[in-house]
Design a protein around this motif. Structure first.
Motif, PDB file in Angstrom:
ATOM      1  N   GLY A  21       0.810  -1.212   0.000  1.00 22.85           N
ATOM      2  CA  GLY A  21       0.000   0.000   0.000  1.00 22.85           C
ATOM      3  C   GLY A  21       0.842   1.261   0.000  1.00 22.85           C
ATOM      4  N   THR A  22       1.733   1.382   0.981  1.00 21.06           N
ATOM      5  CA  THR A  22       2.550   2.589   1.094  1.00 21.06           C
ATOM      6  C   THR A  22       3.525   2.699  -0.063  1.00 21.06           C
ATOM      7  OG1 THR A  22       2.369   2.533   3.493  1.00 21.06           O
ATOM      8  CG2 THR A  22       4.147   3.849   2.566  1.00 21.06           C
ATOM      9  N   GLU A  23       4.187   1.594  -0.418  1.00 22.47           N
ATOM     10  CA  GLU A  23       5.194   1.669  -1.480  1.00 22.47           C
ATOM     11  C   GLU A  23       4.562   1.970  -2.839  1.00 22.47           C
ATOM     12  OE1 GLU A  23       8.653  -0.866  -1.533  1.00 22.47           O
ATOM     13  OE2 GLU A  23       8.129  -1.644   0.456  1.00 22.47           O
ATOM     14  N   SER A  24       3.335   1.540  -3.064  1.00 25.48           N
ATOM     15  CA  SER A  24       2.666   1.891  -4.320  1.00 25.48           C
ATOM     16  C   SER A  24       2.358   3.386  -4.370  1.00 25.48           C
ATOM     17  CB  SER A  24       1.379   1.073  -4.482  1.00 25.48           C
ATOM     18  OG  SER A  24       1.674  -0.295  -4.703  1.00 25.48           O
ATOM     19  N   LEU A  25       1.937   3.961  -3.235  1.00 25.21           N
ATOM     20  CA  LEU A  25       1.718   5.416  -3.188  1.00 25.21           C
ATOM     21  C   LEU A  25       3.011   6.163  -3.473  1.00 25.21           C
ATOM     22  CD1 LEU A  25      -0.638   5.720  -0.080  1.00 25.21           C
ATOM     23  CD2 LEU A  25      -1.244   6.238  -2.439  1.00 25.21           C
ATOM     24  N   VAL A  26       4.105   5.701  -2.877  1.00 23.74           N
ATOM     25  CA  VAL A  26       5.405   6.338  -3.123  1.00 23.74           C
ATOM     26  C   VAL A  26       5.791   6.190  -4.593  1.00 23.74           C
ATOM     27  CG1 VAL A  26       7.874   6.199  -2.599  1.00 23.74           C
ATOM     28  CG2 VAL A  26       6.193   6.070  -0.743  1.00 23.74           C
ATOM     29  N   PHE A  27       5.609   4.988  -5.141  1.00 26.26           N
ATOM     30  CA  PHE A  27       5.990   4.721  -6.530  1.00 26.26           C
ATOM     31  C   PHE A  27       5.214   5.616  -7.494  1.00 26.26           C
ATOM     32  CE2 PHE A  27       5.992   2.474 -10.557  1.00 26.26           C
ATOM     33  CZ  PHE A  27       7.284   1.980 -10.653  1.00 26.26           C
ATOM     34  N   ARG A  28       3.932   5.848  -7.200  1.00 24.67           N
ATOM     35  CA  ARG A  28       3.096   6.669  -8.074  1.00 24.67           C
ATOM     36  C   ARG A  28       3.250   8.175  -7.797  1.00 24.67           C
ATOM     37  NH1 ARG A  28      -0.891   2.521  -6.763  1.00 24.67           N
ATOM     38  NH2 ARG A  28      -1.804   3.983  -5.254  1.00 24.67           N
ATOM     39  N   GLU A  35       3.585  15.927   3.804  1.00 27.85           N
ATOM     40  CA  GLU A  35       4.066  14.750   4.527  1.00 27.85           C
ATOM     41  C   GLU A  35       5.440  14.289   4.050  1.00 27.85           C
ATOM     42  OE1 GLU A  35       2.277  13.759   7.161  1.00 27.85           O
ATOM     43  OE2 GLU A  35       1.050  15.485   6.586  1.00 27.85           O
ATOM     44  N   TYR A  36       6.134  15.127   3.280  1.00 28.56           N
ATOM     45  CA  TYR A  36       7.441  14.719   2.758  1.00 28.56           C
ATOM     46  C   TYR A  36       8.412  14.328   3.871  1.00 28.56           C
ATOM     47  CZ  TYR A  36       6.577  16.092  -2.129  1.00 28.56           C
ATOM     48  OH  TYR A  36       6.109  16.180  -3.419  1.00 28.56           O
ATOM     49  N   GLN A  37       8.368  14.993   4.999  1.00 29.63           N
ATOM     50  CA  GLN A  37       9.289  14.668   6.087  1.00 29.63           C
ATOM     51  C   GLN A  37       8.773  13.514   6.937  1.00 29.63           C
ATOM     52  OE1 GLN A  37      12.443  15.820   6.471  1.00 29.63           O
ATOM     53  NE2 GLN A  37      11.991  16.752   4.488  1.00 29.63           N
ATOM     54  N   THR A  38       7.494  13.522   7.277  1.00 28.85           N
ATOM     55  CA  THR A  38       6.974  12.483   8.166  1.00 28.85           C
ATOM     56  C   THR A  38       6.941  11.112   7.491  1.00 28.85           C
ATOM     57  OG1 THR A  38       4.691  12.996   7.521  1.00 28.85           O
ATOM     58  CG2 THR A  38       5.562  14.103   9.466  1.00 28.85           C
ATOM     59  N   THR A 187      -8.731  -0.936   7.121  1.00 31.97           N
ATOM     60  CA  THR A 187      -7.382  -1.026   6.550  1.00 31.97           C
ATOM     61  C   THR A 187      -7.383  -1.088   5.028  1.00 31.97           C
ATOM     62  OG1 THR A 187      -7.260  -3.466   6.492  1.00 31.97           O
ATOM     63  CG2 THR A 187      -6.714  -2.402   8.581  1.00 31.97           C
ATOM     64  N   SER A 188      -8.539  -0.917   4.378  1.00 31.70           N
ATOM     65  CA  SER A 188      -8.621  -1.199   2.935  1.00 31.70           C
ATOM     66  C   SER A 188      -7.938  -0.158   2.063  1.00 31.70           C
ATOM     67  CB  SER A 188     -10.093  -1.328   2.511  1.00 31.70           C
ATOM     68  OG  SER A 188     -10.692  -0.049   2.347  1.00 31.70           O
ATOM     69  N   GLY A 189      -7.739   1.056   2.572  1.00 32.72           N
ATOM     70  CA  GLY A 189      -7.169   2.122   1.752  1.00 32.72           C
ATOM     71  C   GLY A 189      -8.157   2.752   0.801  1.00 32.72           C
ATOM     72  N   ALA A 190      -9.425   2.347   0.861  1.00 35.78           N
ATOM     73  CA  ALA A 190     -10.459   2.877  -0.028  1.00 35.78           C
ATOM     74  C   ALA A 190     -11.470   3.669   0.789  1.00 35.78           C
ATOM     75  CB  ALA A 190     -11.161   1.739  -0.765  1.00 35.78           C
ATOM     76  N   PRO A 191     -11.819   4.886   0.359  1.00 40.13           N
ATOM     77  CA  PRO A 191     -12.823   5.657   1.097  1.00 40.13           C
ATOM     78  C   PRO A 191     -14.136   4.912   1.294  1.00 40.13           C
ATOM     79  CG  PRO A 191     -11.695   7.070  -0.471  1.00 40.13           C
ATOM     80  CD  PRO A 191     -11.225   5.667  -0.749  1.00 40.13           C
ATOM     81  N   ALA A 192     -14.530   4.081   0.312  1.00 39.60           N
ATOM     82  CA  ALA A 192     -15.773   3.323   0.454  1.00 39.60           C
ATOM     83  C   ALA A 192     -15.705   2.360   1.625  1.00 39.60           C
ATOM     84  CB  ALA A 192     -16.074   2.557  -0.835  1.00 39.60           C
ATOM     85  N   TYR A 213      -4.068   7.557   2.837  1.00 39.90           N
ATOM     86  CA  TYR A 213      -4.612   7.863   1.518  1.00 39.90           C
ATOM     87  C   TYR A 213      -3.704   8.723   0.645  1.00 39.90           C
ATOM     88  CZ  TYR A 213      -8.866   6.163   3.736  1.00 39.90           C
ATOM     89  OH  TYR A 213      -9.777   5.384   4.392  1.00 39.90           O
ATOM     90  N   GLY A 214      -2.579   9.171   1.169  1.00 38.79           N
ATOM     91  CA  GLY A 214      -1.712  10.002   0.349  1.00 38.79           C
ATOM     92  C   GLY A 214      -2.384  11.317  -0.005  1.00 38.79           C
ATOM     93  N   THR A 215      -2.450  11.611  -1.296  1.00 37.74           N
ATOM     94  CA  THR A 215      -3.027  12.876  -1.757  1.00 37.74           C
ATOM     95  C   THR A 215      -4.524  12.801  -2.020  1.00 37.74           C
ATOM     96  OG1 THR A 215      -2.445  12.275  -4.033  1.00 37.74           O
ATOM     97  CG2 THR A 215      -0.846  13.591  -2.807  1.00 37.74           C
ATOM     98  N   ARG A 216      -5.149  11.633  -1.835  1.00 32.54           N
ATOM     99  CA  ARG A 216      -6.564  11.487  -2.185  1.00 32.54           C
ATOM    100  C   ARG A 216      -7.482  12.153  -1.160  1.00 32.54           C
ATOM    101  NH1 ARG A 216      -7.584   5.318  -2.693  1.00 32.54           N
ATOM    102  NH2 ARG A 216      -5.908   5.314  -1.140  1.00 32.54           N
TER     103      ARG A 216
END
Length: 302
Positions: A21-28, A35-38, A187-192, A213-216
């Motif tokens: 989940g996290t690494e895909s957000l970073v990759f994209r 949140e660049y520092q945290t 934990t799904s990462g989806a707003p729904a 959610y990153g930038t979403r």
């Protein structure tokens, strides 16, 4: 690698895990500037949005360093890399009963432990865990070991049902999920999924949010019965030890607990694929685009 300093150790990597989940957000490139520092990984190189060396699920063997660590197998919150030199204090010894290949789950299990500390489940509660990814499965597995608790793992993918059964918890698709839960962990990462958590929560129940959610933007149905049922939405993040434990626990003690819990062989069910380190760029791109049934994807280094 940096030149050796007193107290450093050189680690040769055996396996690393992709925290999907996290690494895909970073990759994209979906880490928000605020949140660049945290969101920096402990031994990250480069800056967001990129190029950046990221990751935090590494298992290896110590080849140089303090005598008590030489030849020992360790876990480290380090990016994907064949060898690395870090302060010895950053390394966590694997318990003898934990296989090296399973230890890539340590960071996710540490997050699950911290989340349950924040959630404060009680004996006999009905607990709904929404999202059967790696983190959701680990949370459900831990919660299912609390005496008397009825745990239901909820996911859109029916192929998660056998994994839930192996972990000793119930499973349901969203339409069949049991209402009136005493505790909901999302934990799904989806707003729904978070919206469904609010629908499933019983009177004065807590919905613990473990997704990031990153930038979403995340719309929430805070009308309907949200106020009448006096619901609580609470965040949890592994960067800080849960408030209730913080006076006595530090990150090192919490990681030692997570590593000890990895002795359970059933957790091998959460490792759903493996590729060689040389294939990692293509693997990251594939998982960021279409993860399919992937839970934890392991990278091997030999």
């Amino acid at each position: 690698m940096p030149d050796p300093a007193p107290g450093d150790a050189l680690v040769r990597t055996l396996y690393s895990g992709i925290s999907r989940g996290t690494e895909s957000l970073v990759f994209r490139g979906e880490v928000p500037p605020s949140e660049y520092q945290t969101m920096r990984a402990p031994f990250q190189v480069g800056d967001f949005p990129g190029p950046v060396k990221y990751g935090y699920c590494s298992v290896g063997v110590v080849e140089e360093g303090p005598a008590h660590l030489l030849g020992r197998t360790v876990f480290c919150l380090h990016p994907h890399q064949t060898r690395y030199r870090v302060p010895a204090a950053a390394l966590h010894l694997l318990p003898e009963q934990v296989p090296t290949g399973r230890a890539v789950l340590a960071a996710n299990l540490e997050t699950a432990v911290n989340g349950l500390w924040d959630a404060s489940p009680r004996l006999g509660e009905r607990i709904a865990v929404i999202g059967a990814g790696t983190l959701g499965c680990l949370v459900a597995w831990l919660a299912g070991r609390i005496p008397g608790c009825q745990v239901e793992l909820i996911d859109l993918n029916p192929r998660r049902a056998p994994i839930a059964a192996a972990l000793g918890v119930g499973f349901a698709g969203p339409p069949e999920a049991t209402p009136d839960a005493d505790l909901v962990i999302h934990t799904s990462g989806a707003p729904a999924g978070l919206a469904q958590g609010l629908r499933l929560a019983g009177f004065e129940a807590t919905v613990l949010e473990l997704s990031w959610y990153g930038t979403r933007e995340v719309p929430l149905p805070l009308g309907q019965g949200f106020h009448q049922r006096r619901l609580t939405i609470r965040s949890s993040q592994v960067g800080s030890v849960a408030t209730a434990q913080r006076a006595r626990w530090d990150h090192r003690r919490r990681m030692a607990l997570a590593l000890s819990l990895l002795a359970a062989p059933v957790l091998d069910r959460l490792i759903t694929g493996e590729d060689a380190f040389d294939d990692l760029p293509a693997v990251q791109a594939r998982l960021a685009r279409d993860p399919g049934d992937t839970l934890m994807h392991r990278i091997r280094y030999s």
